[in-house]
Scaffold this motif. Structure first.
Motif, PDB file in Angstrom:
ATOM      1  N   ILE A 194       0.828  -1.209   0.000  1.00 47.31           N
ATOM      2  CA  ILE A 194       0.000   0.000   0.000  1.00 47.31           C
ATOM      3  C   ILE A 194       0.864   1.261   0.000  1.00 47.31           C
ATOM      4  CG2 ILE A 194      -1.598   1.367   1.408  1.00 47.31           C
ATOM      5  CD1 ILE A 194      -2.794  -1.340   2.352  1.00 47.31           C
ATOM      6  N   THR A 195       1.921   1.251   0.781  1.00 42.98           N
ATOM      7  CA  THR A 195       2.744   2.452   0.954  1.00 42.98           C
ATOM      8  C   THR A 195       3.894   2.551  -0.041  1.00 42.98           C
ATOM      9  OG1 THR A 195       4.164   1.340   2.568  1.00 42.98           O
ATOM     10  CG2 THR A 195       2.223   2.514   3.421  1.00 42.98           C
ATOM     11  N   GLY A 196       4.095   1.487  -0.832  1.00 41.91           N
ATOM     12  CA  GLY A 196       5.245   1.474  -1.729  1.00 41.91           C
ATOM     13  C   GLY A 196       6.551   1.335  -0.979  1.00 41.91           C
ATOM     14  N   GLY A 197       6.491   0.729   0.214  1.00 42.65           N
ATOM     15  CA  GLY A 197       7.661   0.611   1.057  1.00 42.65           C
ATOM     16  C   GLY A 197       8.466  -0.650   0.808  1.00 42.65           C
ATOM     17  N   ARG A 198       9.637  -0.700   1.422  1.00 39.25           N
ATOM     18  CA  ARG A 198      10.551  -1.831   1.282  1.00 39.25           C
ATOM     19  C   ARG A 198      10.762  -2.471   2.645  1.00 39.25           C
ATOM     20  NH1 ARG A 198      11.940   2.651  -0.961  1.00 39.25           N
ATOM     21  NH2 ARG A 198      13.435   3.240   0.686  1.00 39.25           N
ATOM     22  N   PRO A 199      10.412  -3.747   2.809  1.00 36.71           N
ATOM     23  CA  PRO A 199      10.590  -4.424   4.103  1.00 36.71           C
ATOM     24  C   PRO A 199      12.069  -4.552   4.455  1.00 36.71           C
ATOM     25  CG  PRO A 199       9.054  -5.616   2.690  1.00 36.71           C
ATOM     26  CD  PRO A 199       9.724  -4.596   1.833  1.00 36.71           C
ATOM     27  N   HIS A 200      12.367  -4.283   5.730  1.00 34.79           N
ATOM     28  CA  HIS A 200      13.737  -4.446   6.239  1.00 34.79           C
ATOM     29  C   HIS A 200      13.679  -5.175   7.575  1.00 34.79           C
ATOM     30  CE1 HIS A 200      16.780  -2.205   3.800  1.00 34.79           C
ATOM     31  NE2 HIS A 200      15.675  -1.686   3.276  1.00 34.79           N
ATOM     32  N   ALA A 206      11.018  -3.169   9.989  1.00 35.54           N
ATOM     33  CA  ALA A 206      10.586  -1.868   9.487  1.00 35.54           C
ATOM     34  C   ALA A 206      10.156  -1.954   8.031  1.00 35.54           C
ATOM     35  CB  ALA A 206      11.710  -0.842   9.636  1.00 35.54           C
ATOM     36  N   ILE A 207       9.237  -1.048   7.673  1.00 38.08           N
ATOM     37  CA  ILE A 207       8.879  -0.821   6.282  1.00 38.08           C
ATOM     38  C   ILE A 207       9.440   0.554   5.941  1.00 38.08           C
ATOM     39  CG2 ILE A 207       6.987  -0.490   4.653  1.00 38.08           C
ATOM     40  CD1 ILE A 207       5.336  -2.329   6.545  1.00 38.08           C
ATOM     41  N   VAL A 208      10.410   0.573   5.049  1.00 39.95           N
ATOM     42  CA  VAL A 208      11.120   1.803   4.721  1.00 39.95           C
ATOM     43  C   VAL A 208      10.446   2.471   3.530  1.00 39.95           C
ATOM     44  CG1 VAL A 208      13.319   2.811   4.017  1.00 39.95           C
ATOM     45  CG2 VAL A 208      13.286   0.912   5.650  1.00 39.95           C
ATOM     46  N   VAL A 209      10.057   3.727   3.718  1.00 35.98           N
ATOM     47  CA  VAL A 209       9.349   4.485   2.687  1.00 35.98           C
ATOM     48  C   VAL A 209      10.101   5.779   2.418  1.00 35.98           C
ATOM     49  CG1 VAL A 209       7.099   3.513   3.311  1.00 35.98           C
ATOM     50  CG2 VAL A 209       7.885   5.616   4.416  1.00 35.98           C
ATOM     51  N   ASP A 210       9.752   6.439   1.331  1.00 39.24           N
ATOM     52  CA  ASP A 210      10.394   7.710   0.998  1.00 39.24           C
ATOM     53  C   ASP A 210       9.898   8.842   1.889  1.00 39.24           C
ATOM     54  OD1 ASP A 210      11.824   6.488  -1.041  1.00 39.24           O
ATOM     55  OD2 ASP A 210      10.277   6.896  -2.546  1.00 39.24           O
ATOM     56  N   ASP A 211       8.623   8.789   2.279  1.00 36.94           N
ATOM     57  CA  ASP A 211       8.011   9.872   3.049  1.00 36.94           C
ATOM     58  C   ASP A 211       6.990   9.253   4.000  1.00 36.94           C
ATOM     59  OD1 ASP A 211       6.156  11.957   3.846  1.00 36.94           O
ATOM     60  OD2 ASP A 211       7.027  13.231   2.299  1.00 36.94           O
ATOM     61  N   VAL A 212       7.239   9.341   5.302  1.00 35.28           N
ATOM     62  CA  VAL A 212       6.357   8.703   6.283  1.00 35.28           C
ATOM     63  C   VAL A 212       4.968   9.337   6.269  1.00 35.28           C
ATOM     64  CG1 VAL A 212       5.993   8.268   8.752  1.00 35.28           C
ATOM     65  CG2 VAL A 212       8.261   7.976   7.751  1.00 35.28           C
ATOM     66  N   GLU A 213       4.903  10.665   6.134  1.00 33.34           N
ATOM     67  CA  GLU A 213       3.609  11.334   6.128  1.00 33.34           C
ATOM     68  C   GLU A 213       2.748  10.861   4.958  1.00 33.34           C
ATOM     69  OE1 GLU A 213       2.182  15.709   4.908  1.00 33.34           O
ATOM     70  OE2 GLU A 213       3.388  15.702   6.758  1.00 33.34           O
ATOM     71  N   LYS A 214       3.321  10.799   3.765  1.00 33.53           N
ATOM     72  CA  LYS A 214       2.560  10.347   2.601  1.00 33.53           C
ATOM     73  C   LYS A 214       2.201   8.870   2.723  1.00 33.53           C
ATOM     74  CE  LYS A 214       4.332  13.786  -0.648  1.00 33.53           C
ATOM     75  NZ  LYS A 214       5.106  14.027  -1.903  1.00 33.53           N
ATOM     76  N   ALA A 215       3.093   8.081   3.300  1.00 36.07           N
ATOM     77  CA  ALA A 215       2.806   6.662   3.492  1.00 36.07           C
ATOM     78  C   ALA A 215       1.651   6.472   4.464  1.00 36.07           C
ATOM     79  CB  ALA A 215       4.049   5.952   4.005  1.00 36.07           C
ATOM     80  N   LEU A 216       1.632   7.271   5.517  1.00 33.07           N
ATOM     81  CA  LEU A 216       0.542   7.203   6.485  1.00 33.07           C
ATOM     82  C   LEU A 216      -0.782   7.565   5.815  1.00 33.07           C
ATOM     83  CD1 LEU A 216       0.592   6.578   9.557  1.00 33.07           C
ATOM     84  CD2 LEU A 216       0.521   9.045   9.948  1.00 33.07           C
ATOM     85  N   GLY A 217      -0.762   8.590   4.964  1.00 34.81           N
ATOM     86  CA  GLY A 217      -1.955   8.982   4.239  1.00 34.81           C
ATOM     87  C   GLY A 217      -2.438   7.894   3.304  1.00 34.81           C
ATOM     88  N   ALA A 218      -1.510   7.256   2.595  1.00 36.67           N
ATOM     89  CA  ALA A 218      -1.891   6.165   1.682  1.00 36.67           C
ATOM     90  C   ALA A 218      -2.504   5.005   2.446  1.00 36.67           C
ATOM     91  CB  ALA A 218      -0.659   5.703   0.911  1.00 36.67           C
ATOM     92  N   LEU A 219      -1.966   4.724   3.618  1.00 39.05           N
ATOM     93  CA  LEU A 219      -2.493   3.642   4.445  1.00 39.05           C
ATOM     94  C   LEU A 219      -3.910   3.969   4.917  1.00 39.05           C
ATOM     95  CD1 LEU A 219      -1.706   0.926   5.656  1.00 39.05           C
ATOM     96  CD2 LEU A 219      -0.762   2.150   7.626  1.00 39.05           C
TER      97      LEU A 219
END
Length: 474
Positions: free
Chosen positions: A12-18, A79-92
């Motif tokens: 959903i967030t376009g993140g990368r699992p670490h 962790a799920i590493v994203v480019d922008d935590v605020e935008k990732a939170l919004g997408a979620l």
């Protein structure tokens, strides 16, 4: 929130699992941005602020029970590493609201947002499970956090939306698309940033523009008594539902009167019936707020009587908003110090004046302890002067203006309106106000404390209620 797996959240967030050994692990606790609020199964969103970097608390958050961290860099724990935590939170938040299919009610306005949100929430909670914005968490971070508290049982999601510029509300509405949008008023809050009431109206109207068409269930709940809000009906494809005291309002109040203690009472009229309401809140301005809540309730199928009963039982949910407390010695403290703008300041003074009838009957006086109103730009002098004058016109016994240049304008307005001698006084800070009040208050007095949030004038109310001689340091 609904139990999403870490793999789903990454998608959903376009993140990368670490450092995630099992991507199927689900988030079963709340999403939080404060590691002290972590519960078992939480997702901790690490924000890098000016003073504190949340990434530094990632390890502690996981140790406290968080299943993973939403971060912009690897942090040595799942962790799920994203480019922008605020935008990732919004997408979620957007994904969760879409999956749940919950009715989203969004509201905005220059004054009264939080009080009205609290009323709407309490009325709808009497109808079906409801989640709402806590306090004033109405920005790009607070709104997604609220939406992510919704579960499969949630029927109504009530979201307060704030704005400090054009495009802010449009962005928030895009995160959690509302079916019902409420616009309370267009005033002068943040007018220094917007540049004028017309620009504020443009920003607030973004909410009704975001609503679905009437055929798809969209409903714009608009204040019939505010011309700038009423005009927003031309900016939406949703069905318009008007509230207010105007004769053509769909949901309106008749026979408005005040109890001796300053609480409003009225007859609620809706398209489906009538009901008698006596609010537990103080001040006539809450009539409009209650009508907005009643209009939302009507839109969601509640009867007039059911709504009237719920409104009459609703109280204050958020701190420092017309909190009325009577001390053991008979002094009443009204803590309305969370924030202030010209509209809310006038409303609070009128509420104080209404409470003054009962105070005077008991030999008491009314005190207005007022501080600066921020972000008024070129209108600041005129607005502070007008508030000082209004205090005199409302026959407030004592005006205590607290602070610097803006406070001097409050005191000067009162002086020019006819307040001389000891009827108005300028003091330098909160401690000086407390010292004055502690030396002069007597049983039966009512003290209103109000200023913009940045001033921290709630310390005066807290010191008076704690019986202390000194305000808490900030």
């Amino acid at each position: 929130m609904i139990a999403l797996s870490l793999a789903e959240i990454a998608d959903i967030t376009g993140g990368r699992p670490h450092d995630i050994p099992d991507p199927s692990v689900r988030i079963t606790g709340p999403v939080v941005i404060d590691s002290r609020q972590v519960e078992a199964g939480s997702l901790f969103a690490a924000f890098a602020g000016e003073r504190v970097d949340g990434h530094e608390f990632a390890e502690g958050a996981v140790a406290a029970g968080a299943a993973a961290v939403l971060a912009t860099r690897p942090v040595g724990v799942p962790a799920i590493v994203v480019d922008d935590v605020e935008k990732a939170l919004g997408a979620l938040a957007r994904a969760v609201v879409h999956r749940l299919g919950t009715d989203v009610v969004a509201l905005t306005g220059s004054a009264g947002k939080t009080s009205t949100k609290d009323l709407i929430a309490q009325v709808l909670q009497a109808h079906a499970p409801t989640v709402w914005t806590p306090g004033s968490l109405n920005n790009e971070i607070g709104l997604p956090l609220t939406a992510l508290r919704a579960t499969e049982e949630t029927r109504h999601l009530v979201l307060e939306m704030g704005a400090r510029g054009i495009g802010h509300i449009a962005y928030l509405a895009g995160l959690t698309p509302p079916r019902i949008g409420v616009v309370l008023n267009v005033g002068t809050a943040h007018i220094g940033e917007f540049g004028g009431r017309e620009q504020i109206a443009v920003a607030k109207g973004e909410l009704v523009e975001a609503l679905p068409a009437a055929a798809d269930g969209g409903i714009a709940v608009l204040n019939a008594d505010d011309p700038l809000v009423r005009a927003m009906s031309a900016r939406t494809k949703a069905r318009t539902l008007l509230f207010g005291e105007a004769d053509d309002a769909d949901v309106r109040a008749a026979d408005v009167r005040m109890t001796p203690s300053g609480q409003p009472s009225f007859t609620l009229h809706t398209p489906t019936g009538c009901g008698e309401v006596t609010l537990r809140l103080y001040g006539e301005h809450h009539v409009s707020n209650a009508l907005a809540a009643a209009a939302v309730a009507h839109a969601l199928g509640m009867s007039a009587q059911e709504t009237a009963t719920a409104l009459s039982g609703a109280g204050t949910l958020s701190r420092w908003r017309m909190e009325v407390t009577e001390r053991a010695d008979g002094v009443t403290v009204v803590n309305d110090a969370y924030n202030a703008n010209p509209e809310s300041m006038r409303a609070a003074l009128r509420a104080l004046a209404a409470m003054g009838g009962a105070a005077r009957a008991n030999g008491g006086r009314t005190w207005a302890v007022l501080g600066p109103m921020a972000e008024l730009g070129d209108a600041s002098l005129a607005e502070h002067d007008a508030v000082g004058r209004l205090a005199v016109r409302l026959n407030v016994s004592k005006l205590v203006a607290v602070g610097g240049i803006e406070a001097s304008w409050l005191q000067l307005g009162a002086y020019n309106e006819g307040s001389w001698g000891e009827e108005s006084v300028l003091v330098s800070d909160a401690q000086a106000a407390v010292d004055l009040l502690r030396s002069e208050l007597r049983p039966g007095d009512v003290v209103l404390v109000k200023a913009s949030r940045s001033i921290g004038l709630e310390r005066v109310a807290e010191a008076l209620l704690a019986g202390e001689g000194e305000v808490a340091s900030r």
